[in-house]
Scaffold this motif. Structure first.
Motif, mmCIF file in Angstrom:
data_model
loop_
_atom_site.group_PDB
_atom_site.id
_atom_site.type_symbol
_atom_site.label_atom_id
_atom_site.label_comp_id
_atom_site.label_asym_id
_atom_site.label_seq_id
_atom_site.Cartn_x
_atom_site.Cartn_y
_atom_site.Cartn_z
ATOM 1 N N UNK A 1 -15.747 41.981 -3.224
ATOM 2 C CA UNK A 1 -15.855 42.297 -1.800
ATOM 3 C C UNK A 1 -15.597 43.777 -1.533
ATOM 4 N N UNK B 1 -16.846 34.592 -0.930
ATOM 5 C CA UNK B 1 -17.074 34.872 0.481
ATOM 6 C C UNK B 1 -15.804 34.969 1.303
ATOM 7 N N UNK B 2 -14.711 34.457 0.770
ATOM 8 C CA UNK B 2 -13.421 34.499 1.461
ATOM 9 C C UNK B 2 -13.030 35.944 1.781
ATOM 10 N N UNK B 3 -13.392 36.864 0.870
ATOM 11 C CA UNK B 3 -13.067 38.269 1.089
ATOM 12 C C UNK B 3 -14.268 39.048 1.624
ATOM 13 N N UNK B 4 -15.459 38.730 1.102
ATOM 14 C CA UNK B 4 -16.605 39.557 1.459
ATOM 15 C C UNK B 4 -17.218 39.092 2.768
ATOM 16 N N UNK B 5 -16.860 37.884 3.216
ATOM 17 C CA UNK B 5 -17.471 37.350 4.422
ATOM 18 C C UNK B 5 -18.882 36.882 4.158
#
Lengths: 441, 441
Positions: A92, A309-313
């Motif tokens: 991310x 996706x938890x960090x990168x959205x």
């Protein structure tokens, strides 16, 4: 002299003395070499991560078992707990990393756990992952790597068990157990090896799942036949679930790919009872079990398309495995799988006869070192007898003696510590002679 | 998708992405290889040490800069601050370790310091030490290792400055400054490179040392001539001190040994102005400075005969050096000393034309991997153009294209990404062709 401090180590942590380090490095080097051979590249992340990065990623237990403290600037931080969350943070933070990102990472992690036999508070993890590929080819690459590592380490009886969270999800769906209990059901199935089918049935009943659903789940888990037949049977039983069908189709593709890698069919198998403990898996899951000794899995992993996706959205498909370095080393020690002599990195000890002959010893050591032979030059104060004792204690296979006679002749007397054999060799032929013994020719 | 977490790294810590890791591993591997060539063996100690082990060993500043916390069992612990104190603990805890113990250790350490350019909270240290030898030969071995590492890394202009705490002690004794101020005086001299002789004089005056003693100290520090002449002059000036005489005698022996190692005289020099900051040194001290860029010392160490006894209760002679891995890497980056192409561990990317041709690509990758060539197999979803883009972004030097024509001919088209050259090669000749390009033949 200051007051003596009793030397003590933190419980659950270990010192690795040279003989252990040499064996650990042997395993790590093989693993690294295979990772790089498959085009994976090294990554390292810090030991200290911000607490916000770690918090909540490993469930309640993970939060409890993370070493946490407040730094001098009042920041909440924690020690690295695994290598997957740091990978997610890195992906991310650096969107410029080319994808698919094939990375490996070998670093220690910490768990504030009760130390037990084989369970440590500080231990190495060794992960290999591909981020940015949804293809079953990525999963096949990971499984091929695991196979090759275990081959080179000379593991003989092992099985890479393969299943899919989609297959399991389809099973829950068609059983009527209720999708909201999905992860609880996986955790119950994950205990199968320890508690058997009856135990799993009890666990499922505790989850307040309808009796009929428990029966259906167990029927599916108990399907029989060869791995291919079982996959076929599963396909039929899961026909009513889109997820289940997709899971079966993906596994069929994956097995086709694996056959292209020339991995013997005896080394991997579809196993519908494989569930894995973590919540984040979304596709194929895989782990390796050895027949002997019974130590649980020595590798474990799978596809986790949502974690990044938890960090990168932004969701990124990802798959990968941990190679259980510590367990592999334990098994190899127990089964005496390490090549003999793998308890020192040194090939020769050059003795020092006396101060006058020291220049000759330095010359000999220099010659050997220049030829790339790992050579200890004696720096202590013992006589020759004590120097032989040192070579013995350090498991150094050869001792090169350079006394007055040898110096006069321009020769060296080489003693093979294992056979007791001694041979006087001209200085010019020394490198070749020692190389031939060390290479076992 | 869960709520996005802003990805952040702990300040003063670093992620090492693949291009950096490849260069770091290059340096670490060279250092390790030289250590082992000289008969040194690896050691690793835990990250978490009991606070009682660390406390008070690094002075007041060290206590303040150690990351400290209380674990769940209410134990006071701290993160590894250096590699010398853990070595001392290990030597005391395992009296069975054969001596002389020649060990190296390459692990991160932590300092709760204010991060600055080039100063990190987590960084690697890389130490090489001999415990259990009082001989100057042990010091010579360490210095020979430093020389060889810097040679292989292609450092051109460097000097290993050598002095002795006994010489400095003799200097303090004959100056009449008072032995109780010994360490304060060394710390003042240690600043010479930054503040010059005038600055040192001021620092000495602050210590309330008699004017005449300050003058004598400066006279000795300013002795001139070649290194050999200076040692000779020092011998004369220190004739009134037993410690000073012993220090000079030891250095003479050390220099004699070094000449036997065939280290060019231009690479090391007696330097009476070298003091080193730490209190625990007791004999020869040595550090390496590079002429360009001005970055301070890139290695530093010396003899510390009393530190080990702190844990064992029994004094053990010891000598060794830190190799400043982080600074060495910084210098090599700045002076562009890394071999070109050292930003990936991968040699070839095998492209995938389409799903039908995937088996052919797997076959090609398998062939290359079997030959030990680091080979990425494309697992993404892009067309050929995007696959070339990936090879470019990842600095992979060669791309192997296996389209329908190539498959029909049993060949592979290899593109050299640097020169743009493309060549179609029969599958049988592929390994040899790619090896020759990668080895630069």
């Amino acid at each position: 002299m200051a007051q003596k401090i009793e030397p003590r180590i933190f419980k659950g942590a270990r010192d690795f003395l040279p003989p252990q380090m040499v064996r650990r490095n042997y395993v790590i080097n093989i693993i690294k070499t295979v990772f790089e051979k498959y085009g994976f590249e090294p990554l390292e992340t810090p030991t200290i991560e911000l607490w916000e990065t770690l918090s909540g990623k490993y469930g309640e237990e993970g939060d409890r078992l993370t070493y946490r403290f407040t730094d001098r600037g009042d920041r909440e931080v924690g020690l690295r707990y695994d290598l997957t969350v740091p990978l997610s943070r890195v992906v991310a933070m650096y969107p410029q990393i080319p994808k698919p990102f094939k990375r490996y990472q070998i670093q220690p992690v910490w768990r504030a756990d009760k130390p037990q036999k084989g369970r440590f508070r500080e231990f190495y993890q060794c992960d290999v992952d591909i981020v940015g590929s949804a293809s079953m080819l990525a999963d096949a690459e990971i499984i091929a790597i695991i196979y090759e590592i275990l081959q080179i380490l000379r593991f003989e009886e092992f099985t890479i068990r393969i299943n899919s969270r989609k297959v399991l999800s389809g099973m829950v769906e068609v059983s009527g157990a209720g999708m909201e209990k999905e992860f609880d059901i996986y955790r119950a199935i994950d205990k199968l090896d320890k508690i058997g089918f009856e135990g799993v049935a009890e666990e499922l009943q505790k989850l307040a799942i309808p009796e009929s659903a428990v029966g259906k789940l167990l029927d599916i888990l108990k399907i029989e036949g060869t791995p291919a037949q079982r996959l076929d049977t599963a396909a039929g039983l899961l026909a009513g679930s889109a997820a289940g069908q997709q899971g079966v189709a993906e596994l069929i593709t994956l097995f086709q790919y694996l056959s292209r890698y020339e991995i013997p069919g005896s080394c991997f198998a579809f196993d519908i009872c494989l569930a894995r403990g973590l919540d984040y898996y979304t596709g194929p899951i895989y782990e390796t079990v050895v027949e002997k000794p019974r130590i649980g899995s020595i590798t474990g992993g799978g596809r986790y398309d949502n974690l990044i996706g938890l960090f990168s959205g932004q969701s990124q498909p990802a798959t990968g495995s941990s190679v259980g370095l510590e367990r592999i080393i334990t098994v190899m020690e127990e089964l005496e799988m390490f090549p003999p002599q793998l308890n020192t990195s040194t090939g020769v000890l050059v003795t020092v006869f006396n101060e006058d002959l020291l220049p000759y010893s330095i010359q000999i050591a220099g010659k050997l070192r220049q030829a790339g032979i790992n050579t200890d030059l004696y720096t202590g104060a013992s006589k020759l007898r004590g120097q032989f004792g040192l070579a013995n204690d350090k498991n150094i296979p050869l001792v090169a003696v350079a006394g007055p006679d040898e110096q006069a002749q321009g020769s060296v007397n080489v003693k093979n510590m294992a056979s007791g054999e001694q041979q006087t060799v001209p200085l010019d032929a020394l490198v070749e002679y020692i190389r031939s013994i060390l290479s076992g020719d």
